[in-house]
Scaffold this active site. Structure first.
Site, PDB file in Angstrom:
ATOM      1  N   PRO A  86     -35.671 -23.834  26.078  1.00  0.00           N
ATOM      2  CA  PRO A  86     -34.496 -23.416  25.397  1.00  0.00           C
ATOM      3  C   PRO A  86     -34.788 -21.708  25.341  1.00  0.00           C
ATOM      4  O   PRO A  86     -33.767 -20.982  25.187  1.00  0.00           O
ATOM      5  CB  PRO A  86     -34.504 -23.886  23.870  1.00  0.00           C
ATOM      6  CG  PRO A  86     -35.618 -24.811  23.772  1.00  0.00           C
ATOM      7  CD  PRO A  86     -36.380 -24.859  24.959  1.00  0.00           C
ATOM      8  N   GLU A 113     -42.882 -30.156  19.777  1.00  0.00           N
ATOM      9  CA  GLU A 113     -42.489 -28.882  19.118  1.00  0.00           C
ATOM     10  C   GLU A 113     -42.375 -27.615  19.841  1.00  0.00           C
ATOM     11  O   GLU A 113     -41.814 -26.954  19.787  1.00  0.00           O
ATOM     12  CB  GLU A 113     -43.149 -28.462  17.902  1.00  0.00           C
ATOM     13  CG  GLU A 113     -42.435 -29.437  16.555  1.00  0.00           C
ATOM     14  CD  GLU A 113     -43.007 -30.866  16.729  1.00  0.00           C
ATOM     15  OE1 GLU A 113     -43.971 -31.171  17.572  1.00  0.00           O
ATOM     16  OE2 GLU A 113     -42.574 -31.803  15.954  1.00  0.00           O
ATOM     17  N   ARG A 150     -26.412 -31.740  44.548  1.00  0.00           N
ATOM     18  CA  ARG A 150     -25.015 -31.993  45.039  1.00  0.00           C
ATOM     19  C   ARG A 150     -24.524 -30.596  46.011  1.00  0.00           C
ATOM     20  O   ARG A 150     -23.515 -30.981  46.284  1.00  0.00           O
ATOM     21  CB  ARG A 150     -24.061 -32.443  43.856  1.00  0.00           C
ATOM     22  CG  ARG A 150     -23.898 -31.207  43.019  1.00  0.00           C
ATOM     23  CD  ARG A 150     -22.967 -31.684  41.735  1.00  0.00           C
ATOM     24  NE  ARG A 150     -21.681 -31.989  41.827  1.00  0.00           N
ATOM     25  CZ  ARG A 150     -20.643 -31.195  42.518  1.00  0.00           C
ATOM     26  NH1 ARG A 150     -21.265 -29.789  42.543  1.00  0.00           N
ATOM     27  NH2 ARG A 150     -19.618 -31.328  42.709  1.00  0.00           N
ATOM     28  N   ASP A 164     -14.700 -27.138  43.706  1.00  0.00           N
ATOM     29  CA  ASP A 164     -15.317 -27.360  42.326  1.00  0.00           C
ATOM     30  C   ASP A 164     -15.103 -26.203  41.590  1.00  0.00           C
ATOM     31  O   ASP A 164     -14.971 -25.164  41.735  1.00  0.00           O
ATOM     32  CB  ASP A 164     -17.146 -27.489  42.180  1.00  0.00           C
ATOM     33  CG  ASP A 164     -17.538 -28.646  42.678  1.00  0.00           C
ATOM     34  OD1 ASP A 164     -16.772 -29.616  42.517  1.00  0.00           O
ATOM     35  OD2 ASP A 164     -18.706 -28.641  43.162  1.00  0.00           O
TER      36      ASP A 164
HETATM   37  N1  ADE Z   1     -35.689 -28.188  26.108  1.00  0.00           N
HETATM   38  C1  ADE Z   1     -35.063 -28.466  24.889  1.00  0.00           C
HETATM   39  N2  ADE Z   1     -33.785 -27.802  24.732  1.00  0.00           N
HETATM   40  C2  ADE Z   1     -33.658 -27.253  25.537  1.00  0.00           C
HETATM   41  C3  ADE Z   1     -32.636 -26.681  26.449  1.00  0.00           C
HETATM   42  N3  ADE Z   1     -31.660 -26.358  25.881  1.00  0.00           N
HETATM   43  N4  ADE Z   1     -32.755 -26.279  27.658  1.00  0.00           N
HETATM   44  C4  ADE Z   1     -33.958 -26.414  28.428  1.00  0.00           C
HETATM   45  N5  ADE Z   1     -35.079 -27.055  27.852  1.00  0.00           N
HETATM   46  C5  ADE Z   1     -34.796 -27.566  26.655  1.00  0.00           C
END
Ligand code: ADE
Length: 240
Positions: A86, A113, A150, A164
């Site tokens: 994230p 975590e 794709r 697309d």
């Molecule tokens: N791992 C946990 N959440 C994530 C996300 N939003 N993007 C990429 N990897 C992740």
């Protein structure tokens, strides 16, 4: 193209690899996907891959030495290594287009975590699929792999890829099929008369309308072609 996915949960990919377009692409040798369980690189008898955080705190942290070994054992000179996290740059169509050009990509999935910060030193890129947190990188890795596969020639019908949403920087125009009339809602007349010039113009205009109404941010930096400018002006007049 070859995609290698490093994960602690290989079974999560069973459905992804064995259904629909991805299965077909693999069967037709359009792409090769290898799922690698990096638990096998654990150095202790109980196969641990994580440990408690230095400095204390809740949860466990993925160990950097195990992932370093797993990456080194599975990469080649051509491998573009991506940590799925994230905290990475936010994935979009333009990143998918650039990944499509790579000969081999490796997606490294965290779970639990977090992971030891030093793992960042072993990869070329970090990608997030959006501003929310999932339980691990497995689903994001499938999202990234799916959107790249794709785009590969012959994975899907060429025209569907170029029509697309986002492929030309706009949302896709509305599509219809039979029945022509349903619960008082009719298919637009222009799509039924076989006039391809009018159909093309209608589609471009509706594509612009959808983008203007739903994602005006996509139009902000767009250099509008003359025809697009004219159609957008008409749309704004119609909305007034
Ligand atoms: N791992 C946990 N959440 C994530 C996300 N939003 N993007 C990429 N990897 C992740």
């Amino acid at each position: 193209m070859k995609i290698k996915i490093l994960t602690l949960f290989p079974k999560m990919y069973d459905g992804f690899l064995n259904e629909s377009i991805i299965k077909r692409a693999i069967d037709k040798n359009i792409c090769e996907i290898e799922i690698i369980d990096f638990r096998k690189y654990s150095k202790d008898k109980s196969h641990h891959v994580d440990d408690t955080p230095c400095g204390g705190g809740a949860g466990m942290v993925l160990k950097c030495d195990i992932l370093d070994d797993a990456i080194n054992d599975n990469k080649s000179d051509k491998t573009y290594k991506i940590l799925v996290t994230p905290q990475g740059r936010v994935f979009n169509q333009s990143i998918a287009n650039s990944l499509k050009e790579k000969e081999e990509i490796m997606l490294v999935c965290g779970h639990y975590e977090g992971f030891d910060e030093r793992i960042r030193m072993f990869v070329d890129d970090e990608i997030s699929i959006g501003d929310y947190v999932l339980t691990g990188g497995e689903i994001p890795s499938m999202v990234i792999a799916d959107s790249v596969i794709r785009l590969i020639d012959n994975a899907i019908n060429k025209e569907s890829a170029s029509d697309d949403s986002f492929s030309n920087g706009l949302l896709e125009y509305p599509q219809y099929t039979r029945p022509i009339s349903y619960k008082g809602m009719d298919v637009p007349e222009v799509l039924l008369n076989g006039n391809h010039k009018l159909i093309r113009e209608y589609r471009l205009k509706e594509s612009l309308r959808k983008t203007y109404e739903r994602r005006p941010d996509l139009l902000k930096d767009r250099k509008l072609a003359k025809e697009e400018g004219k159609l957008l002006k008409e749309i704004m007049e119609e909305i007034k």
